[in-house]
Design a protein around this motif. Structure first.
Motif, PDB file in Angstrom:
ATOM      1  N   SER A  55       0.851  -1.212   0.000  1.00 21.24           N
ATOM      2  CA  SER A  55       0.000   0.000   0.000  1.00 21.24           C
ATOM      3  C   SER A  55       0.876   1.249   0.000  1.00 21.24           C
ATOM      4  CB  SER A  55      -0.891   0.023   1.242  1.00 21.24           C
ATOM      5  OG  SER A  55      -1.632  -1.164   1.323  1.00 21.24           O
ATOM      6  N   GLU A  92      -0.018  -5.412  -5.522  1.00 17.56           N
ATOM      7  CA  GLU A  92      -1.228  -6.071  -5.017  1.00 17.56           C
ATOM      8  C   GLU A  92      -1.285  -5.921  -3.502  1.00 17.56           C
ATOM      9  OE1 GLU A  92      -4.617  -7.202  -5.767  1.00 17.56           O
ATOM     10  OE2 GLU A  92      -3.283  -7.259  -7.496  1.00 17.56           O
ATOM     11  N   LEU A 130      -2.773   4.744   4.819  1.00 19.93           N
ATOM     12  CA  LEU A 130      -2.645   4.252   3.439  1.00 19.93           C
ATOM     13  C   LEU A 130      -3.923   3.598   2.945  1.00 19.93           C
ATOM     14  CD1 LEU A 130       0.930   2.649   3.747  1.00 19.93           C
ATOM     15  CD2 LEU A 130       0.357   4.922   2.947  1.00 19.93           C
TER      16      LEU A 130
HETATM   17  N1  LIG Z   1      -7.119   1.329   7.360  1.00 19.58           N
HETATM   18  C1  LIG Z   1      -5.917   1.164   6.825  1.00 19.58           C
HETATM   19  N2  LIG Z   1      -5.677   0.056   6.125  1.00 19.58           N
HETATM   20  C2  LIG Z   1      -4.440  -0.105   5.581  1.00 19.58           C
HETATM   21  C3  LIG Z   1      -3.449   0.821   5.780  1.00 19.58           C
HETATM   22  N3  LIG Z   1      -2.328   0.375   5.147  1.00 19.58           N
HETATM   23  C4  LIG Z   1      -2.626  -0.784   4.564  1.00 19.58           C
HETATM   24  N4  LIG Z   1      -3.924  -1.099   4.840  1.00 19.58           N
HETATM   25  C5  LIG Z   1      -4.573  -2.301   4.433  1.00 19.58           C
HETATM   26  O1  LIG Z   1      -3.894  -3.398   5.008  1.00 19.58           O
HETATM   27  C6  LIG Z   1      -3.944  -4.508   4.155  1.00 19.58           C
HETATM   28  C7  LIG Z   1      -2.548  -5.052   3.919  1.00 19.58           C
HETATM   29  O2  LIG Z   1      -1.888  -4.150   3.204  1.00 19.58           O
HETATM   30  P1  LIG Z   1      -0.674  -4.516   2.233  1.00 19.58           P
HETATM   31  O3  LIG Z   1      -0.218  -3.273   1.623  1.00 19.58           O
HETATM   32  O4  LIG Z   1      -1.060  -5.610   1.339  1.00 19.58           O
HETATM   33  O5  LIG Z   1       0.371  -5.033   3.258  1.00 19.58           O
HETATM   34  P2  LIG Z   1       1.739  -5.728   2.945  1.00 19.58           P
HETATM   35  O6  LIG Z   1       2.657  -5.315   3.985  1.00 19.58           O
HETATM   36  O7  LIG Z   1       2.121  -5.476   1.546  1.00 19.58           O
HETATM   37  O8  LIG Z   1       1.419  -7.255   3.123  1.00 19.58           O
HETATM   38  P3  LIG Z   1       2.258  -8.495   2.595  1.00 19.58           P
HETATM   39  O9  LIG Z   1       2.696  -8.163   1.264  1.00 19.58           O
HETATM   40  O10 LIG Z   1       1.264  -9.626   2.612  1.00 19.58           O
HETATM   41  O11 LIG Z   1       3.311  -8.696   3.563  1.00 19.58           O
HETATM   42  C8  LIG Z   1      -4.618  -4.067   2.904  1.00 19.58           C
HETATM   43  O12 LIG Z   1      -5.973  -4.462   2.915  1.00 19.58           O
HETATM   44  C9  LIG Z   1      -4.532  -2.554   2.947  1.00 19.58           C
HETATM   45  O13 LIG Z   1      -5.586  -1.922   2.296  1.00 19.58           O
HETATM   46  C10 LIG Z   1      -3.730   1.984   6.560  1.00 19.58           C
HETATM   47  O14 LIG Z   1      -2.919   2.865   6.806  1.00 19.58           O
HETATM   48  N5  LIG Z   1      -5.000   2.075   7.074  1.00 19.58           N
END
Ligand SMILES: Nc1nc2c(ncn2[C@@H]2O[C@H](COP(=O)(O)OP(=O)(O)OP(=O)(O)O)[C@@H](O)[C@H]2O)c(=O)[nH]1
Ligand SMILES: [Mg+2]
Length: 531
Positions: A287, A299, A444
């Protein structure tokens, strides 16, 4: 006597005819009873002039000749050569040559060159010819340049008059002289007294001028000989430098070094930053990348999504081109495993972007990750660590949950939300050993993004100087590694070519020898199956 003094005397003789108005003036002074006073003043002045003249005569002033001995390098041969030049100058000065004839210049030039050459090549019969042609041309060039400068600076109108003009002027002067002689003869018949006075004046002027002209001539002869002598010494002693700009350029080895440095610097300057995004699973790494791009690139999902490492090209105004790497997340138990997978990339990173979810209380995996990064850099002997910037995600989910009224001033937190964010930031500084300005709280959540442009980007910018340093050192190391292999490849290629060449030539020789043997034995190598 000095030339200057002589010229003063010419001047006095020339103004003598103007003595008649002087007599008239004396009469006027007598009429006004001032003659005694004038006579007294004139006597004092005359006595003064006489005294000065006496003193000058006693000093026996010599003609000041050109002295270039100081510009000649003080070696034994140079000194001997210069002595020779001075002797030639004395002889030529006393021989009263005709300066109008070109023969004098050619003969003197050859004489000076010959005697200097003999000093440096005493054994050679034709010492004069011991000059390399480019050096001789260089001497001609320098003499010509000096002559050009002297002419254009000291001879009035030299840049205006052509050779034709000068020849025409010469003719005119001769014609004028003849006419003046005719006038003198005619006027002697008409007015003998005035003619006598004029002839007396011409006689005195000419005899005085002859002295000064003589001095001037001797000075010119000496200067000419010494100038040639100086260049001849430069030429035969080998101290003449062909290329004047030789010291304006770097030496060949330095130039090669400079080229190498320039090549390396340009390689460094085109090298993009490498930003590594690490963090626990679901911390918001992907994100964060999407928020930096302002578009969905990676993704994202609530379940573990990213596998391995994916790189993206990030181009933002103000920030140099960067490669941003999205990493697989780690949990509390698999931090070491995840690090091992990414260590190759981490060691090549210039900035570490650590995503930490504000809703996740487990700090230990992040701590371990930072420690592993430090250990890894230390093990590789790298002293400058990439700077760390923390993106504190999910701040919208901090208590009070339903409240979301950004912006939040975390430096002076007022509301409950701002205070909760600040508290989280303070905890991180303590637990991870970071500064507060290394942490940027962000939201995010797609559609509700907050503090990426205003908080996270400036926090990255703040670490750019350190990141540049890391990038420079990384590049240098990689450049040396590449250079090492490039060199090795070049050397091997050359060695291979050499061996192949040698091999072929040996093969050629042996086949020639074999064919010789075969012919001797009455068999052609083509018909011999053993060949
Ligand atoms: N409410 C909220 N949701 C967030 C925020 N940042 C990320 N998310 C949500 O958290 C979830 C995981 O986010 P990712 O960006 O996929 O996290 P990641 O660290 O890439 O995860 P992996 O790749 O599986 O390790 C997603 O559904 C995002 O939309 C935030 O600041 N606030
Ligand atoms: Mg992800």
């Amino acid at each position: 006597m000095k030339m200057k003094t002589r010229w003063h005397m010419h001047f006095s003789v020339i103004i003598a005819p103007f003595s008649i108005p002087l007599a008239a003036g004396a009469y006027w002074l007598w009429l006004h009873q001032m003659l005694i006073l004038w006579l007294a003043a004139s006597t004092i002045l005359a006595a003064g002039w006489w005294l000065v003249n006496q003193r000058l005569n006693r000093l026996n002033l010599q003609l000041e000749l050109l002295d270039i001995s100081t510009t000649v390098e003080k070696t034994t041969q140079n000194k001997l050569a210069y002595k020779q030049i001075e002797q030639i100058s004395v002889l030529r000065r006393n021989s009263n040559p005709d300066l109008a004839s070109s023969q004098f210049y050619m003969q003197t030039l050859l004489e000076v060159m010959q005697s200097v050459a003999e000093q440096y090549y005493p054994q050679r019969k034709d010492a004069l010819l011991e000059i390399k042609i480019p050096y001789l041309l260089k001497v001609i060039e320098m003499l010509a340049q000096e002559l050009r400068v002297n002419l254009s600076e000291n001879v009035p109108g030299s840049h205006i008059f052509s050779l034709n003009d000068i020849a025409r002027g010469h003719k005119l002067v001769n014609r004028g002289r003849e006419l003046y002689r005719l006038f003198r003869i005619v006027s002697a018949g008409l007015d003998p007294v005035s003619a006598m006075i004029r002839e007396l004046k011409i006689l005195t002027t000419d005899s005085l001028l002859a002295h000064s002209t003589d001095d001037l001539k001797r000075w010119l002869i000496d200067a000419y000989i010494k100038k040639i002598g100086y260049y001849a010494i430069e030429l035969y002693s080998g101290s003449l430098v062909l290329d004047n700009d030789i010291f304006a350029k770097a030496t060949r080895p330095s130039q090669q070094e400079l080229d190498k440095i320039k090549h390396r610097e340009s390689a460094v300057s085109t090298e993009p930053f490498r930003i590594m995004v690490v963090g626990q699973t679901n911390a918001g790494k992907s994100s964060l990348i999407n928020a930096l791009f302002g578009a969905k690139k990676a993704e994202t999902n609530a379940t573990p999504t990213t596998e391995g490492i994916t790189s993206y090209l990030l181009e933002r105004p103000g920030l140099e081109t960067a490669i941003i790497l999205d990493c697989e997340g780690y949990g509390s138990d698999d931090c070491q495993r995840s690090f091992a997978k990414a260590s190759e990339e981490i060691i090549r990173s210039d900035i570490i972007l650590l995503a930490i979810s504000a809703t996740n209380a487990a700090r230990e995996p992040d701590k371990k990750m930072l420690q592993a990064i430090q250990n890894c850099f230390a093990a590789k002997g790298k002293n400058s660590l990439p700077p760390v910037v923390v993106a504190l995600t999910h701040i919208d989910q901090l208590r009070p949950l339903r409240e979301w009224h950004p912006p939040y001033d975390v430096m002076n937190p007022c509301g409950a939300k701002a205070q909760a964010i600040r508290l989280m930031m303070d905890t991180l500084t303590k637990e991870l050993g970071l500064n507060i300005d290394q942490i940027a709280p962000v939201n995010l959540n797609p559609g509700f993004e907050y503090n990426v442009e205003e908080g996270l980007i400036p926090a990255i910018f703040q670490q750019l100087e350190q990141a540049k340093q890391v990038r420079y050192l990384r590049c240098l190391k990689e450049y040396h590694k590449e250079d090492h292999w490039r060199r090795l490849w070049k050397q091997s290629k050359r060695a291979g070519q050499f061996i192949a060449k040698k091999g072929f030539s040996t093969f050629d020789k042996s086949s020639v020898a074999l064919s010789g043997d075969a012919v001797q034995g009455g068999e052609s190598p083509l018909t011999n199956p053993a060949c």
